[in-house]
Write an enzyme that holds these catalytic residues in place. Sequence first.
Site, short mmCIF file in Angstrom:
data_model
loop_
_atom_site.label_atom_id
_atom_site.label_comp_id
_atom_site.label_asym_id
_atom_site.label_seq_id
_atom_site.Cartn_x
_atom_site.Cartn_y
_atom_site.Cartn_z
N VAL A 140 69.07 -21.90 -15.83
CA VAL A 140 68.05 -20.92 -15.44
C VAL A 140 68.24 -20.51 -13.97
O VAL A 140 68.16 -19.32 -13.60
CB VAL A 140 66.62 -21.48 -15.66
CG1 VAL A 140 65.57 -20.48 -15.21
CG2 VAL A 140 66.40 -21.86 -17.12
N CYS A 141 68.52 -21.51 -13.13
CA CYS A 141 68.71 -21.24 -11.70
C CYS A 141 69.85 -20.26 -11.46
O CYS A 141 69.77 -19.37 -10.61
CB CYS A 141 69.00 -22.53 -10.95
SG CYS A 141 67.69 -23.74 -11.07
N THR A 142 70.91 -20.40 -12.23
CA THR A 142 72.07 -19.52 -12.07
C THR A 142 71.68 -18.07 -12.38
O THR A 142 72.07 -17.14 -11.66
CB THR A 142 73.22 -20.01 -12.98
OG1 THR A 142 73.53 -21.35 -12.61
CG2 THR A 142 74.46 -19.14 -12.84
#
Length: 225
Positions: A45-47
Amino acid sequence: MPGLTIGDTVPNLVADSTHGKIKLHDYIGDSWTILFSHPADFTPVCTTELGKMAAYAPEFANRGVKLVGVSCDDVQSHNEWIKDIEAYTPGCKVTYPILADPNRDIIKQLNMVDPDEKDNSGKPLPSRALHIVGPDKKVKLSFLYPATTGRNMDEVVRVLDSLQEASRFNYKIATPVDWKQGDPVVISPSVSNEQAKEMFPQGYKTVELPSKKDYLRFTNVKNVN
Ligand code: BEZ
């Protein structure tokens, strides 16, 4: 003790980052700044979020807004991860700094700790926190999302526009539900009808309500400086 929240001055912390050492107040200068955290490098998700932040960087720059990310891993890890983020979001460069916080000092000071997320060694991880900081270095708005929910960058832009519009009118206006840049705004309850006539010569419309109270007043400030 409650953590950093709306109205508080952000701490003048010093941190290593992908752009070298950053002293937060110097970095903010007299700009609006978005400070956003992520649970960890090399996570899915962070990417996607950091890639979208890179894609939206011109939107933020047009509004005079600086960006700064925070993730607990070290600078070397951030630099490796940036290659993945840029590959996932072709044509976009991560031009904003990402702070490193291996000791979790920064996420504690910025009220970004997720009580439920821990790394493999049991150390706390950041939530998806996002603070919008004004040129006075005070927190104007905060989002706090869990690791499992990616944020919506259109919403970040929308609330930023609302904050800047309210500031432009010295907080005498506010923005209603689902407001977007260019839509009519509402006149703050602190402004009397007499004051509203002077302040908004373009006029305003009062919505008739069963209470007969004239508190819902719309005005158009699209081309008003
Ligand atoms: C993610 O970025 O995908 C993620 C990070 C930590 C926990 C769950 C998801």
